[in-house]
Design a protein around this motif. Structure first.
Motif, PDB file in Angstrom:
ATOM      1  N   THR A   1       0.579  -1.255   0.020  1.00 43.44           N
ATOM      2  CA  THR A   1      -0.013  -0.115  -0.202  1.00 43.44           C
ATOM      3  C   THR A   1       0.853   0.826   0.208  1.00 43.44           C
ATOM      4  O   THR A   1       2.097   1.234   0.018  1.00 43.44           O
ATOM      5  CB  THR A   1      -1.086   0.100   1.082  1.00 43.44           C
ATOM      6  OG1 THR A   1      -0.197   0.305   2.184  1.00 43.44           O
ATOM      7  CG2 THR A   1      -1.328  -1.477   0.936  1.00 43.44           C
ATOM      8  N   LEU A   2       0.561   2.675  -0.213  1.00 42.72           N
ATOM      9  CA  LEU A   2       0.965   3.301   0.037  1.00 42.72           C
ATOM     10  C   LEU A   2       1.830   3.533   1.689  1.00 42.72           C
ATOM     11  O   LEU A   2       3.318   4.373   1.203  1.00 42.72           O
ATOM     12  CB  LEU A   2       0.327   4.511  -0.624  1.00 42.72           C
ATOM     13  CG  LEU A   2      -0.429   4.651  -1.846  1.00 42.72           C
ATOM     14  CD1 LEU A   2      -1.390   5.950  -2.012  1.00 42.72           C
ATOM     15  CD2 LEU A   2       0.508   5.362  -2.687  1.00 42.72           C
ATOM     16  N   THR A   3       0.684   3.526   2.270  1.00 38.08           N
ATOM     17  CA  THR A   3       1.761   3.263   3.173  1.00 38.08           C
ATOM     18  C   THR A   3       2.721   3.032   4.001  1.00 38.08           C
ATOM     19  O   THR A   3       3.739   3.207   4.454  1.00 38.08           O
ATOM     20  CB  THR A   3       0.604   3.406   5.256  1.00 38.08           C
ATOM     21  OG1 THR A   3      -0.146   2.315   4.896  1.00 38.08           O
ATOM     22  CG2 THR A   3      -0.528   4.731   4.575  1.00 38.08           C
ATOM     23  N   SER A   4       1.888   1.606   3.183  1.00 41.94           N
ATOM     24  CA  SER A   4       3.438   0.328   3.876  1.00 41.94           C
ATOM     25  C   SER A   4       4.968   0.820   2.457  1.00 41.94           C
ATOM     26  O   SER A   4       5.716   0.416   3.900  1.00 41.94           O
ATOM     27  CB  SER A   4       3.025  -0.887   3.446  1.00 41.94           C
ATOM     28  OG  SER A   4       3.017  -0.920   1.582  1.00 41.94           O
ATOM     29  N   ILE A   5       4.994   1.119   2.231  1.00 42.13           N
ATOM     30  CA  ILE A   5       5.630   1.574   1.474  1.00 42.13           C
ATOM     31  C   ILE A   5       6.884   2.940   2.127  1.00 42.13           C
ATOM     32  O   ILE A   5       7.902   3.205   1.688  1.00 42.13           O
ATOM     33  CB  ILE A   5       5.733   2.079  -0.700  1.00 42.13           C
ATOM     34  CG1 ILE A   5       5.141   0.006  -1.068  1.00 42.13           C
ATOM     35  CG2 ILE A   5       7.028   2.470  -1.090  1.00 42.13           C
ATOM     36  CD1 ILE A   5       6.263  -0.918  -1.227  1.00 42.13           C
TER      37      ILE A   5
ATOM     38  N   LEU B   1       9.279   9.078  -2.775  1.00 40.69           N
ATOM     39  CA  LEU B   1       8.789   8.467  -1.601  1.00 40.69           C
ATOM     40  C   LEU B   1       7.487   9.752  -1.171  1.00 40.69           C
ATOM     41  O   LEU B   1       6.834  10.104  -0.797  1.00 40.69           O
ATOM     42  CB  LEU B   1       9.554   8.342  -0.382  1.00 40.69           C
ATOM     43  CG  LEU B   1      10.590   7.063  -1.530  1.00 40.69           C
ATOM     44  CD1 LEU B   1      11.481   6.744   0.534  1.00 40.69           C
ATOM     45  CD2 LEU B   1       9.524   6.090  -0.519  1.00 40.69           C
ATOM     46  N   TRP B   2       8.031  10.776  -1.082  1.00 34.62           N
ATOM     47  CA  TRP B   2       7.262  12.503  -1.119  1.00 34.62           C
ATOM     48  C   TRP B   2       6.098  12.671  -2.037  1.00 34.62           C
ATOM     49  O   TRP B   2       4.947  13.102  -1.842  1.00 34.62           O
ATOM     50  CB  TRP B   2       8.497  13.533  -1.491  1.00 34.62           C
ATOM     51  CG  TRP B   2       9.546  13.970  -0.341  1.00 34.62           C
ATOM     52  CD1 TRP B   2      10.369  13.786   0.335  1.00 34.62           C
ATOM     53  CD2 TRP B   2       8.662  14.643   1.133  1.00 34.62           C
ATOM     54  NE1 TRP B   2      10.647  13.748   1.492  1.00 34.62           N
ATOM     55  CE2 TRP B   2       9.477  14.850   2.102  1.00 34.62           C
ATOM     56  CE3 TRP B   2       7.738  14.482   2.199  1.00 34.62           C
ATOM     57  CZ2 TRP B   2       9.397  14.933   2.987  1.00 34.62           C
ATOM     58  CZ3 TRP B   2       6.814  15.000   2.662  1.00 34.62           C
ATOM     59  CH2 TRP B   2       7.829  15.052   3.773  1.00 34.62           C
ATOM     60  N   SER B   3       6.525  11.756  -3.441  1.00 33.76           N
ATOM     61  CA  SER B   3       5.359  12.430  -4.184  1.00 33.76           C
ATOM     62  C   SER B   3       4.546  10.919  -3.741  1.00 33.76           C
ATOM     63  O   SER B   3       2.961  11.364  -3.802  1.00 33.76           O
ATOM     64  CB  SER B   3       5.741  11.752  -5.568  1.00 33.76           C
ATOM     65  OG  SER B   3       6.919  12.767  -5.977  1.00 33.76           O
ATOM     66  N   LEU B   4       4.445  10.075  -3.379  1.00 34.54           N
ATOM     67  CA  LEU B   4       3.605   8.930  -2.561  1.00 34.54           C
ATOM     68  C   LEU B   4       3.205   9.771  -1.580  1.00 34.54           C
ATOM     69  O   LEU B   4       1.844   9.691  -1.394  1.00 34.54           O
ATOM     70  CB  LEU B   4       4.064   7.900  -2.193  1.00 34.54           C
ATOM     71  CG  LEU B   4       5.121   6.555  -2.843  1.00 34.54           C
ATOM     72  CD1 LEU B   4       5.177   5.743  -2.961  1.00 34.54           C
ATOM     73  CD2 LEU B   4       3.576   6.289  -4.262  1.00 34.54           C
ATOM     74  N   ALA B   5       3.131  10.169  -0.713  1.00 34.94           N
ATOM     75  CA  ALA B   5       3.351  10.911   0.319  1.00 34.94           C
ATOM     76  C   ALA B   5       2.100  12.242  -0.117  1.00 34.94           C
ATOM     77  O   ALA B   5       0.870  12.488   0.466  1.00 34.94           O
ATOM     78  CB  ALA B   5       3.977  11.950   1.742  1.00 34.94           C
ATOM     79  N   LEU B   6       2.311  12.640  -1.139  1.00 37.73           N
ATOM     80  CA  LEU B   6       1.683  13.821  -2.057  1.00 37.73           C
ATOM     81  C   LEU B   6      -0.080  13.038  -2.335  1.00 37.73           C
ATOM     82  O   LEU B   6      -0.645  13.701  -2.121  1.00 37.73           O
ATOM     83  CB  LEU B   6       1.853  14.795  -3.005  1.00 37.73           C
ATOM     84  CG  LEU B   6       1.285  15.401  -3.830  1.00 37.73           C
ATOM     85  CD1 LEU B   6       0.626  16.935  -3.040  1.00 37.73           C
ATOM     86  CD2 LEU B   6       2.556  16.035  -4.754  1.00 37.73           C
ATOM     87  N   LEU B   7       0.307  11.637  -2.852  1.00 35.84           N
ATOM     88  CA  LEU B   7      -0.960  10.982  -3.034  1.00 35.84           C
ATOM     89  C   LEU B   7      -1.859  11.296  -2.090  1.00 35.84           C
ATOM     90  O   LEU B   7      -3.000  10.777  -2.226  1.00 35.84           O
ATOM     91  CB  LEU B   7      -0.089   9.943  -4.431  1.00 35.84           C
ATOM     92  CG  LEU B   7      -1.740   9.394  -5.013  1.00 35.84           C
ATOM     93  CD1 LEU B   7      -2.646  10.054  -5.983  1.00 35.84           C
ATOM     94  CD2 LEU B   7      -0.836   7.791  -5.460  1.00 35.84           C
ATOM     95  N   LEU B   8      -1.076  10.376  -1.011  1.00 33.74           N
ATOM     96  CA  LEU B   8      -1.758  10.314   0.068  1.00 33.74           C
ATOM     97  C   LEU B   8      -2.407  10.915   0.271  1.00 33.74           C
ATOM     98  O   LEU B   8      -3.760  11.044   1.393  1.00 33.74           O
ATOM     99  CB  LEU B   8      -0.411   9.189   0.913  1.00 33.74           C
ATOM    100  CG  LEU B   8      -1.648   8.799   2.220  1.00 33.74           C
ATOM    101  CD1 LEU B   8      -2.821   7.825   2.269  1.00 33.74           C
ATOM    102  CD2 LEU B   8      -0.478   8.415   3.319  1.00 33.74           C
ATOM    103  N   LEU B   9      -1.725  12.505   0.848  1.00 32.75           N
ATOM    104  CA  LEU B   9      -2.514  13.499   1.261  1.00 32.75           C
ATOM    105  C   LEU B   9      -3.640  14.420   0.131  1.00 32.75           C
ATOM    106  O   LEU B   9      -4.668  14.393   0.520  1.00 32.75           O
ATOM    107  CB  LEU B   9      -1.140  14.661   1.184  1.00 32.75           C
ATOM    108  CG  LEU B   9      -1.752  16.230   1.557  1.00 32.75           C
ATOM    109  CD1 LEU B   9      -2.482  15.859   3.135  1.00 32.75           C
ATOM    110  CD2 LEU B   9      -1.057  17.194   1.264  1.00 32.75           C
TER     111      LEU B   9
END
Length: 307
Positions: A258-262, A279-287
């Motif tokens: 998942t996004l959070t696990s990665i 990884l910051w891009s994944l955090a932005l997608l999660l946000l």
């Protein structure tokens, strides 16, 4: 004598006015600080997350729909391989399935606590729900790793790590939240709705099904979306049971991610550059997904009772 009393009243009112102004100013400063902190977080995450696209030259569409995740390597076209679709799909699957499983239990518990047995529901179920809310995520993850994963491995085979284990863990985690908000939604239904239905000859179950649940539907939907928002952003418990395999999910019992696990597993070992930026891009997608959930909750809350 009268002049002195009038003067005292004027001074006291002036004092109250000063206190009122001070209270308003303090409240405004607190609200402004909260808005500033939230805005700073949004700007910071957006700046870091977008650097993958304007600094490293990654195509946003390839990031959203690509299936190869290896930021340290280059793809066939010479661009970094940072496809986030496997993690996004995994997050979406466990979130939706956990919400689908938790919703009937939450509605049933809410009906029991408000309409069938409010006394025992308040004495028994309410403390249990409050206890479940207070349990840390790592405890849920450890229980999932030692109980749920071996159970699924014994039934379906394989390692037991996968989306199905994550669904069971998230189901238990979001159930108390959805149940509490469902109870509040049912309690907020005006009492005359129930009285009018019973007065027209409807049975208790007809009143619950056709009147109370219908009137409380916006609140229940808000509870479900709130639970989905929490499930989508859960990190530690999911990381412990999902397997963290960066592949497109083929079934529910194979290791996935998942996004959070990665994010939680990748940030400690990420080096500055494309790896950290991805990884910051994944955090932005999660946000962004969290903001979408919040907007959906606000839209449902504004809608009011269903017609």
């Amino acid at each position: 004598m009268e002049n002195s009393k009038i003067k005292e009243k004027l001074l006291s009112s002036n004092k109250n006015s000063k206190l009122e102004k001070f209270g308003k100013s303090l409240t405004f400063l607190c609200i402004a600080l909260i808005v500033f902190v939230v805005g700073a977080i949004l700007v910071f995450v957006a700046q870091k997350g977008l650097s993958t696209f304007y600094s490293d030259g990654v195509n946003p569409l390839r990031f959203l729909f690509g299936t190869d995740w290896s930021p340290g390597n280059l793809g066939p076209d010479g661009k970094p391989a940072v496809g986030a679709l496997p993690m996004f799909t995994g997050s979406l699957i466990v979130t939706i399935l956990a919400a689908l499983v938790a919703t009937p239990f939450a509605i049933g518990a809410g009906i029991y606590m408000t309409e069938i047995s409010p006394k025992y529901g308040k004495k028994i179920l309410q403390p249990v729900i409050e206890l479940l809310v207070g349990i840390p995520s790592v405890v849920y993850g450890f229980i999932g790793l030692t109980v749920v994963v071996p159970f699924i491995r014994g039934i379906f085979g394989g390692t037991g790590l996968g989306l199905l284990s994550g669904v069971f863990v998230l189901f238990v985690m979001i159930l108390p939240t959805v149940t509490s908000m469902t109870v509040d939604a049912l309690k907020s239904v005006p009492g005359y709705y129930k009285e009018a239905s019973l007065g027209l000859g409807a049975t208790r179950w007809q009143t619950i099904w056709r009147v109370l649940l219908r009137a409380a539907a916006p609140g229940i939907l808000t509870a479900v979306i709130f639970g989905m928002a929490r499930a989508f952003g859960e990190a530690l418990a999911i990381q412990m049971v999902v397997g963290n395999a960066v592949t497109m999910p083929k079934d529910l019992i194979s290791p996935a991610s998942t996004l959070t696990s990665i994010l939680t597993s990748g940030i400690p070992n990420a080096t500055p550059g494309i790896q950290l930026n991805a990884l910051w891009s994944l955090a932005l997608l999660l946000l962004i997904m969290s903001l979408i959930f919040n907007l959906a909750m606000r839209a449902i809350a504004k809608k009011g009772s269903l017609k």
